[in-house]
Design an enzyme around this catalytic site. Structure first.
Site, PDB file in Angstrom:
ATOM      1  N   GLU A 427       0.808  -1.098   0.172  1.00  0.00           N
ATOM      2  CA  GLU A 427      -0.212   0.004   0.162  1.00  0.00           C
ATOM      3  C   GLU A 427       0.967   1.163   0.025  1.00  0.00           C
ATOM      4  O   GLU A 427       1.832   1.654   0.867  1.00  0.00           O
ATOM      5  CB  GLU A 427      -0.926   0.061   1.224  1.00  0.00           C
ATOM      6  CG  GLU A 427      -1.718   1.468   1.514  1.00  0.00           C
ATOM      7  CD  GLU A 427      -2.267   1.252   2.824  1.00  0.00           C
ATOM      8  OE1 GLU A 427      -1.943   0.347   3.787  1.00  0.00           O
ATOM      9  OE2 GLU A 427      -2.841   2.314   3.052  1.00  0.00           O
ATOM     10  N   ASP A 500      -0.770  -0.928   5.859  1.00  0.00           N
ATOM     11  CA  ASP A 500      -0.673  -0.395   7.107  1.00  0.00           C
ATOM     12  C   ASP A 500      -1.652  -0.891   8.186  1.00  0.00           C
ATOM     13  O   ASP A 500      -2.858  -1.372   7.662  1.00  0.00           O
ATOM     14  CB  ASP A 500      -0.920   1.105   7.267  1.00  0.00           C
ATOM     15  CG  ASP A 500       0.234   1.771   6.575  1.00  0.00           C
ATOM     16  OD1 ASP A 500       1.391   1.043   6.518  1.00  0.00           O
ATOM     17  OD2 ASP A 500       0.010   3.014   5.931  1.00  0.00           O
ATOM     18  N   ASP A 502      -3.833   0.560   9.774  1.00  0.00           N
ATOM     19  CA  ASP A 502      -4.792   1.629  10.090  1.00  0.00           C
ATOM     20  C   ASP A 502      -6.032   1.518   9.253  1.00  0.00           C
ATOM     21  O   ASP A 502      -6.127   0.412   8.514  1.00  0.00           O
ATOM     22  CB  ASP A 502      -4.045   2.977   9.989  1.00  0.00           C
ATOM     23  CG  ASP A 502      -3.603   3.250   8.549  1.00  0.00           C
ATOM     24  OD1 ASP A 502      -3.939   2.319   7.794  1.00  0.00           O
ATOM     25  OD2 ASP A 502      -3.159   4.297   8.318  1.00  0.00           O
ATOM     26  N   ASP A 504      -7.198   2.960   6.309  1.00  0.00           N
ATOM     27  CA  ASP A 504      -6.937   2.846   4.988  1.00  0.00           C
ATOM     28  C   ASP A 504      -6.368   1.483   4.655  1.00  0.00           C
ATOM     29  O   ASP A 504      -6.869   0.817   3.714  1.00  0.00           O
ATOM     30  CB  ASP A 504      -5.954   4.043   4.500  1.00  0.00           C
ATOM     31  CG  ASP A 504      -6.806   5.297   4.236  1.00  0.00           C
ATOM     32  OD1 ASP A 504      -7.784   5.386   4.542  1.00  0.00           O
ATOM     33  OD2 ASP A 504      -6.165   6.231   4.157  1.00  0.00           O
TER      34      ASP A 504
END
Ligand code: 28F
Length: 636
Positions: A427, A500, A502, A504
């Site tokens: 990503e 990640d 998180d 997103d």
């Protein structure tokens, strides 16, 4: 004299049998992981379900007790309490002899059985202790065991007017890696069993926490309710209001089907044989699909939806947006395939095929408005397939899919042998850059992904082929999608999603898994898709640096390092790590942790996928709150 000798031999056999279970538990319950642990509950509950299938039990209560044990109570007939030919009471035989019980060889007793169908004695062998209370013929009898050995003889505890069996067991912590039952996993299974056995009431209660939690699972509608439930969690529009239900009986075998179309582009067909989820499908599934295609084509031609000059609808066209449950019950079910979850009995193909050809055509004749709506949905699917074929050919003409051209952004590896090659889907560009610096370029390739991935749940194949994020992935992997899929062209043995930890990141991970699940399912089935596990924290004290992959681990490391002058700063993203750190923690095959994505993960995710990808915001929020563990940190 003779009798004693026989008794001793039986005794020896019993102990050898249960010892074998303790030596190789995986052979009997699949594994000693949390999945194996849950299997213990399924085995016991399955016996109660067998009673329900025999029409003798209406209520089953399952309790997770504070001490870590599980209790299961049913109101069935109870086990016949007589002395068995081995010289022991029948209930003791059920709990100590491998393969005892009606499941094996009993006539007219339709079996259910867990994945391995091994029953109560296996649970007993793998329990630190197990206690039962059997009520029948006006009396209650109890007995207690430890690791399969009798520690309290069979004793009459008095009179009763009730019947049924109560079992309480404590899983053996020296056998299982984890003895903490997951309520949601059990809830899913109990709900599924309640759907499959219309009318049975299953009460599941968790008494481990401060406040008890309870769910009552009871569906008079059976698999019709199951289909409604599956469609309701998708939060889609329905193509027709009523679930179509069909059932047939042939001797002791039964076949039941419930189906309803929705406006999505994906199919959800769940198949069961003797209440066991046949994830790999099999004869009943084949019979269903073949008959569905035939009935829809015949009706379409008869009423002019499909013209002389038109091609027949393909099977996949007739299943777009279809949610269906196929459930068969039969004697001597044969389970085949890699995970023994594929039904091999060919008579079930015929039985289901006959059921659908007769009953569904009748239904269409009687409900022309529903038939029309379904025909229109399937014709739209067929036109979209044609458009997808054109889009694919256009891409192919441009050389995009022939395997010769690789995406410009791909940093490929030198090796070609897929037993060593790995593709990291990374990503973001900056993380892509770190990964490029970190990798071992002999066998690790990097494909950075920019921006959001297309949501394939909301788009048909033609969009997928022309999509600027997905096309490079398809090209890099090399084996094509849909009809074109060819495993022999696979370019990497491991495809590793590195995102990640998180908001997103979770979103991209789910979108990519959706894509693989819907269009390259075989890659998941054959174990080629992995998730990279980057650390969440770096903990340091002076020169000592340690990585932590969870909050608990972070706290444990802080404690270990002595608490004082220890710092932990959370990684905000992969891009924050320098190549060396990324290599050490996430990419070095000797040190990294990879999570293999299984088809069951994908099936579990399927509900999550559908929800996250649907447009209705409110139910999504509710669902995500309830399922935070699958989709932690997701922004909605
Ligand atoms: C909490 C778990 O295991 N319930 C069970 C029965 C009922 C019968 C049975 C079980 C018969 C000959 C063994 C009764 N009447 N709950 C349970 N309920 N086992 S286990 O039979 C066992 C076999 O050998 C039962 C008539 N037929 C069967």
């Amino acid at each position: 004299m003779e009798d004693n000798k026989q008794y001793d031999e039986n005794q020896i056999q019993v102990l050898e049998g249960l010892e074998a279970v303790r030596k190789r538990p995986g052979m009997y319950i699949g594994s000693t992981s949390i999945r194996g642990l849950h299997h213990l509950v399924y085995e016991i509950v399955d016996n109660s379900i067998d009673e329900a299938v025999a029409g003798a039990c209406s209520e089953i209560t399952v309790i997770l007790n504070k001490d870590g044990s599980v209790s299961v109570q049913d109101n069935g007939r109870g086990i016949p309490p007589h002395i068995h030919k081995t010289g022991k009471p029948t209930p003791e035989v059920v709990f100590t002899v491998l393969h005892a019980g009606g499941k094996f060889g009993g006539s007219g007793y339709v079996i259910s059985g867990g994945l391995h169908g091994v029953g109560a004695s296996v649970v007993n062998a793998l329990s630190e202790w197990l206690y039962y209370k059997n009520c029948r013929d006006g009396k209650c009898y109890t007995q207690k065991f430890s690791r399969g050995h009798v520690i309290e003889e069979y004793t009459c505890k008095g009179d009763t007017d009730k019947t049924g069996l109560y079992v309480r067991f404590m899983p053996d912590a020296t056998i299982f890696e984890d003895v903490n039952f997951d309520y949601d996993v059990l809830l899913n299974r109990m709900r599924e069993q309640a759907f499959l056995n219309a009318g049975v009431r299953i009460i599941l209660r968790d008494e481990r926490g401060e406040e008890p939690v309870e769910n009552v699972l009871h569906y008079e509608g059976g698999i019709t309710s199951f289909v409604s439930h599956l469609n309701s969690i998708k939060h889609c529009e329905l193509i027709h209001q009523d679930v179509i239900y069909m059932k047939s009986q042939n001797g002791v075998s039964t076949a039941e089907i419930a189906m309803q179309y929705n406006d999505t582009y994906s199919e959800t067909i769940m198949t069961f044989a003797n209440n066991i989820n046949t994830i790999e499908g099999g004869m009943h599934e084949t019979g269903f699909k073949t008959a569905l295609t035939k009935v829809i084509n015949e009706y379409g031609k008869k009423y002019g939806f499909i013209k002389e000059k038109d091609n027949d609808l393909k099977g996949e066209d007739t299943r777009e947006g279809l949610t269906a449950v196929v459930s068969v019950k039969l004697q001597d079910a044969q389970f085949e395939g890699q995970t023994k979850s594929k039904l091999g009995n060919s008579e079930m193909r015929t039985m289901v095929y006959n059921l659908v050809t007769t009953k569904l055509s009748e239904y269409f004749e009687e409900n022309p408005a529903v038939a029309r709506a379904i025909l229109e949905k399937t014709l739209a699917a067929s036109r979209a397939r044609e458009a997808a074929r054109k889009a694919r050919e256009a891409s192919r003409r441009k050389g995009a899919l022939d395997g010769a051209s690789l995406p410009g952004k791909l940093w490929d590896c030198q090796e070609k042998r897929i037993d060593v090659t790995e593709l990291y889907l990374v990503e973001g560009n900056s993380a892509g850059g770190s990964a490029k610096g970190a990798r071992d370029s002999r066998y690790q390739a990097i494909l950075p992904l920019r921006g959001k991935v297309l949501n394939v749940e909301k788009s048909r194949l033609d969009k997928v082929y022309s999509n600027q994020q997905l096309l490079p992935i398809i090209q890099a992997i090399g084996c094509g999608i849909g009809d074109d899929f060819d495993m022999a062209k696979l370019r990497y043995g491991k495809i590793i999603i590195m995102a990640d930890a998180d908001v997103d990141g979770s979103h991209i991970q789910i979108l990519l898994l959706t894509f693989f699940f819907r269009h390259m399912k075989k890659l998941i089935e054959d174990g080629h898709i992995y998730l990279a596990m980057p650390p969440l924290y770096k903990v340091f004290k002076g020169k000592t640096e340690r990585y932590a992959f969870s909050d608990e681990e972070r706290d444990a490391i802080i404690e270990e390092l002595g608490g004082e002058r220890v710092e932990a700063e959370r990684y905000k993203g992969l891009g924050e790590m320098d190549p060396e750190q990324l290599w050490e923690t996430t990419m070095d095959p000797t040190r990294r942790t990879l999570k293999l994505v299984t088809i069951e993960d994908a099936l579990l995710c399927d509900e999550v996928f559908s929800l996250l990808m649907g447009d209705q915001v409110e139910p999504r929020r509710e669902f995500i709150e309830a399922n935070a563990k699958y989709v932690s940190n997701l922004d909605i």
